[in-house]
Design an enzyme around this catalytic site. Structure first.
Site, PDB file in Angstrom:
ATOM      1  N   PRO A 135       0.774  -1.240   0.000  1.00 46.61           N
ATOM      2  CA  PRO A 135       0.000   0.000   0.000  1.00 46.61           C
ATOM      3  C   PRO A 135       0.806   1.290   0.000  1.00 46.61           C
ATOM      4  O   PRO A 135       0.243   2.362  -0.174  1.00 46.61           O
ATOM      5  CB  PRO A 135      -0.814  -0.113   1.292  1.00 46.61           C
ATOM      6  CG  PRO A 135       0.063  -0.920   2.205  1.00 46.61           C
ATOM      7  CD  PRO A 135       0.761  -1.915   1.321  1.00 46.61           C
TER       8      PRO A 135
ATOM      9  N   ASP B 132       4.636   1.482 -11.780  1.00 46.81           N
ATOM     10  CA  ASP B 132       3.722   2.580 -12.071  1.00 46.81           C
ATOM     11  C   ASP B 132       3.657   3.555 -10.901  1.00 46.81           C
ATOM     12  O   ASP B 132       4.428   3.457  -9.943  1.00 46.81           O
ATOM     13  CB  ASP B 132       2.334   2.058 -12.447  1.00 46.81           C
ATOM     14  CG  ASP B 132       1.732   1.150 -11.389  1.00 46.81           C
ATOM     15  OD1 ASP B 132       1.914   1.445 -10.188  1.00 46.81           O
ATOM     16  OD2 ASP B 132       1.075   0.156 -11.741  1.00 46.81           O
TER      17      ASP B 132
ATOM     18  N   LYS C 113       0.151   5.023 -15.216  1.00 46.12           N
ATOM     19  CA  LYS C 113      -1.056   4.587 -14.505  1.00 46.12           C
ATOM     20  C   LYS C 113      -1.494   5.594 -13.452  1.00 46.12           C
ATOM     21  O   LYS C 113      -2.082   5.245 -12.447  1.00 46.12           O
ATOM     22  CB  LYS C 113      -0.878   3.222 -13.863  1.00 46.12           C
ATOM     23  CG  LYS C 113      -0.396   2.145 -14.811  1.00 46.12           C
ATOM     24  CD  LYS C 113      -1.323   1.930 -15.977  1.00 46.12           C
ATOM     25  CE  LYS C 113      -2.624   1.264 -15.593  1.00 46.12           C
ATOM     26  NZ  LYS C 113      -3.512   1.039 -16.757  1.00 46.12           N
TER      27      LYS C 113
ATOM     28  N   GLY D 107       1.041  -1.386  -7.344  1.00 43.59           N
ATOM     29  CA  GLY D 107       0.626  -0.935  -6.025  1.00 43.59           C
ATOM     30  C   GLY D 107      -0.434  -1.841  -5.442  1.00 43.59           C
ATOM     31  O   GLY D 107      -1.306  -2.348  -6.147  1.00 43.59           O
ATOM     32  N   GLY D 108      -0.350  -2.087  -4.112  1.00 46.52           N
ATOM     33  CA  GLY D 108      -1.337  -2.932  -3.449  1.00 46.52           C
ATOM     34  C   GLY D 108      -1.183  -4.382  -3.843  1.00 46.52           C
ATOM     35  O   GLY D 108      -0.087  -4.948  -3.786  1.00 46.52           O
ATOM     36  N   ASP D 109      -2.286  -5.008  -4.266  1.00 53.25           N
ATOM     37  CA  ASP D 109      -2.303  -6.416  -4.683  1.00 53.25           C
ATOM     38  C   ASP D 109      -2.693  -6.480  -6.157  1.00 53.25           C
ATOM     39  O   ASP D 109      -3.611  -5.769  -6.590  1.00 53.25           O
ATOM     40  CB  ASP D 109      -3.309  -7.201  -3.849  1.00 53.25           C
ATOM     41  CG  ASP D 109      -3.373  -8.662  -4.252  1.00 53.25           C
ATOM     42  OD1 ASP D 109      -2.593  -9.452  -3.680  1.00 53.25           O
ATOM     43  OD2 ASP D 109      -4.169  -9.001  -5.148  1.00 53.25           O
TER      44      ASP D 109
ATOM     45  N   ILE E 256      -6.574  -7.160  -6.865  1.00 50.33           N
ATOM     46  CA  ILE E 256      -7.629  -6.335  -6.270  1.00 50.33           C
ATOM     47  C   ILE E 256      -7.555  -4.949  -6.902  1.00 50.33           C
ATOM     48  O   ILE E 256      -6.721  -4.115  -6.531  1.00 50.33           O
ATOM     49  CB  ILE E 256      -7.518  -6.253  -4.742  1.00 50.33           C
ATOM     50  CG1 ILE E 256      -7.664  -7.651  -4.136  1.00 50.33           C
ATOM     51  CG2 ILE E 256      -8.588  -5.314  -4.179  1.00 50.33           C
ATOM     52  CD1 ILE E 256      -7.662  -7.682  -2.632  1.00 50.33           C
TER      53      ILE E 256
ATOM     54  N   THR F 263      -3.047  -5.209   0.104  1.00 50.78           N
ATOM     55  CA  THR F 263      -3.894  -4.267  -0.616  1.00 50.78           C
ATOM     56  C   THR F 263      -4.145  -3.003   0.207  1.00 50.78           C
ATOM     57  O   THR F 263      -3.996  -3.002   1.436  1.00 50.78           O
ATOM     58  CB  THR F 263      -5.223  -4.926  -1.005  1.00 50.78           C
ATOM     59  OG1 THR F 263      -5.960  -4.024  -1.846  1.00 50.78           O
ATOM     60  CG2 THR F 263      -6.067  -5.249   0.222  1.00 50.78           C
ATOM     61  N   ALA F 264      -4.513  -1.927  -0.484  1.00 53.23           N
ATOM     62  CA  ALA F 264      -4.674  -0.623   0.173  1.00 53.23           C
ATOM     63  C   ALA F 264      -5.629  -0.688   1.354  1.00 53.23           C
ATOM     64  O   ALA F 264      -5.390  -0.065   2.393  1.00 53.23           O
ATOM     65  CB  ALA F 264      -5.155   0.406  -0.844  1.00 53.23           C
TER      66      ALA F 264
ATOM     67  N   MET G 113     -10.451   4.120  -5.497  1.00 55.41           N
ATOM     68  CA  MET G 113     -10.506   5.059  -6.636  1.00 55.41           C
ATOM     69  C   MET G 113     -11.839   5.807  -6.683  1.00 55.41           C
ATOM     70  O   MET G 113     -12.386   6.054  -7.758  1.00 55.41           O
ATOM     71  CB  MET G 113     -10.268   4.297  -7.955  1.00 55.41           C
ATOM     72  CG  MET G 113      -8.921   3.586  -7.988  1.00 55.41           C
ATOM     73  SD  MET G 113      -8.745   2.409  -9.350  1.00 55.41           S
ATOM     74  CE  MET G 113      -9.833   1.072  -8.796  1.00 55.41           C
TER      75      MET G 113
END
Length: 533
Positions: free
Chosen positions: A51, A74, A96, A127-129, A132, A157-158, A205
């Protein structure tokens, strides 16, 4: 636990705020058309970068980064993780960033195929997973269709990073037993009659679309007073959190001008953050601290400051290298058995002395001298060689070292002092006055890195607030002032390693805000921490 120890050289800062590095070190590589060849040894790893906090990458993610030959990264993958890849690895920035995708998803997939077919070990750092809201599924499909071997390495994940670093558990026996993750990209295609009733709702997002999301939630029966929060750059020292309700959060986001990337959490569990938020209570949270030590030695200080919540910007003001002429040092080592004392006034002195010893025809068995070190770090460097240290002064400055040796009756004795090319003459002068025969030899030299001036001007001219600058030697102060001028540094708190460094700063028109006591890295960190309470 790390396969190769990372050396974080950048602050955790909004990725994408800098131009991508030149080709071969992170450029937007031309996207070549992929051919029919299927690699025999190439492979793609879709790696979750976590994250934001680079320490949250998984062990497996670290392992594959360590042996990558190509890395595609990214905006959401922390750029500091690139330091974990080999120096020779090609780094390709693929954008991205919201509303500014420098490379399309189709082009990213094409690059993955192209590099794998060229027998590369490719890491797609996301970023994150990856699976997901990371479009990892699309990339995996492209690889599978092309017959390219691949592996998916999950990441934090975030949502989970936010939960941990804001003190908001996504599930809690007393509050919720159901969690839903939803993308805020296209509000109209979501069935809010179902999704909106989830006890805890995590919206990825969805920052810019949250006014519409909030209206849909309320229209479908969710209480406008339901707690809600938006978090930007979660798990990083510049984490920003806005807390309100479904009804008030859209206005608060607008008033505080929060920008993407950010994630929103809705549910009663948000209230727990007031009690469980440990991260934002760290003593140096939110403070930006510049570390000016040499790149090879900054890691320890930077890590300690980060563990206290600081945003660390490494700006090496010195670089340490071999002597211009090693003749004097080599000659001294050739006659090592002639010395009664050897004085080490820095860890660097120990390191370069040892390197010269390795080049010579003698070894540590020729050392019959007693050993004196100026402080605990230098003492540890000697003791790691399984050598005993005979003397370390109680106060870690040259004056105290001289006073300690005065009790050892050094008259008529030969003393070797391997040190930097430029250093104070107090120690050899005072020992000579006591009747000792002192050989001062250049063991290493400190110079200003070529990149120092442009990096310093970029850092101090960026408009980013800087709270502290740490200086650990007179050389770092001089080079810093040389690079940007004393006027630029005024108004920023200065943390000095000791009185000699503080005196140099004073001569250059700067005053140390705090001074380490004891004169060590531990003392420096504690001085900053105490002043920040």
């Amino acid at each position: 636990m790390r396969a190769r120890a990372p050396s974080w050289r950048l602050c955790t800062e909004p990725q994408g705020s800098k131009k991508p590095p030149p080709h071969g070190r992170g450029s937007e590589t031309d996207i070549a058309k992929t051919g029919p060849h299927v690699s025999a040894s190439g492979k793609v790893f879709l790696v979750g970068a976590g994250p934001g906090d680079p320490d949250l990458i998984t062990v497996r993610g670290l392992e594959v980064l360590n042996r990558a030959t190509v890395v595609l990264y990214d905006n959401l993958a922390n750029a500091m993780l690139l330091d974990l890849a080999p120096e020779t690895a090609e780094r390709i920035y693929v954008g991205k960033k919201k509303a500014a995708h420098s490379v399309s998803q189709e082009e990213i997939c094409a690059v993955l195929l192209e590099k794998a077919r060229a027998d590369h070990i490719v890491v797609r750092l996301k970023g994150g997973d990856p699976f997901i809201f990371g479009r990892g599924g699309e990339e995996a499909e492209a690889l599978a269709e092309a017959g390219i071997p691949f592996e998916v390495v999950p990441g934090v994940t975030a949502a989970l990073g936010i939960a941990a670093y804001t003190g908001v558990p996504l599930t809690h026996r007393g509050h919720t037993s159901a969690v839903s993750f939803v993308s805020g990209h296209n509000v109209d295609i979501i069935d809010w009659t179902k999704v909106g009733q989830s006890e805890t709702l995590v919206i990825y997002m969805g920052l810019t679309s949250f006014p519409d999301i909030a209206r849909n939630l309320i229209a479908n029966g969710r209480s406008p007073d339901t707690p809600a929060m938006a978090v930007r750059w979660a798990t990083r020292p510049d984490q920003v959190r806005i807390t309100g309700t479904i009804a008030t959060l859209p206005r608060l986001i607008e008033e505080r001008r929060m920008k993407p990337p950010a994630t929103i959490v809705v549910g009663e569990v948000v209230q727990l953050g007031a009690r469980l938020n440990w991260f934002e209570r760290l003593p140096l949270f939110g403070q930006t601290i510049v570390v000016t030590r040499a790149a090879s030695q900054a890691g320890d200080l930077s890590a300690r400051l980060r563990s206290l919540g600081a945003c660390v910007r490494e700006l090496p003001a010195i670089q340490i290298g071999p002597p211009a002429d090693s003749g004097a040092l080599d000659a001294a080592i050739a006659h090592l058995s002639d010395y009664d004392w050897i004085l080490f006034t820095s860890v660097n002195g120990v390191r370069f002395f040892l390197e010269a010893l390795d080049r010579s025809h003698v070894d540590l068995r020729s050392l019959r001298a007693r050993i004196c070190t100026i402080g605990p770090a230098t003492r540890r460097a000697v003791e790691e060689l399984h050598l005993k240290v005979d003397l370390t002064p109680e106060v870690y400055v040259a004056e105290s070292l001289v006073a300690s040796l005065a009790t050892a009756d050094v008259a008529g004795q030969r003393i070797l002092l391997p040190r930097a090319a430029v250093a104070r003459d107090l120690v050899p002068a005072e020992l000579s006055r006591m009747g000792a025969h002192v050989d001062v030899v250049e063991a290493y030299r400190t110079t200003m890195p070529e990149s120092m001036v442009p990096r310093a001007r970029e850092l101090f001219g960026s408009g980013t607030p800087i709270d502290w600058i740490t200086v650990t030697s007179s050389s770092t102060v001089k080079n810093l002032v040389c690079a940007v001028g004393a006027e630029t540094l005024r108004g920023i708190k200065l943390a000095s390693i000791g009185p000699v460094t503080s005196a140099t700063a004073r001569e250059l028109g700067l005053e140390a805000t705090v001074e380490a006591n004891p004169y060590t890295i531990d003392g420096l960190v504690e001085a900053i921490r105490n002043r920040s309470r």
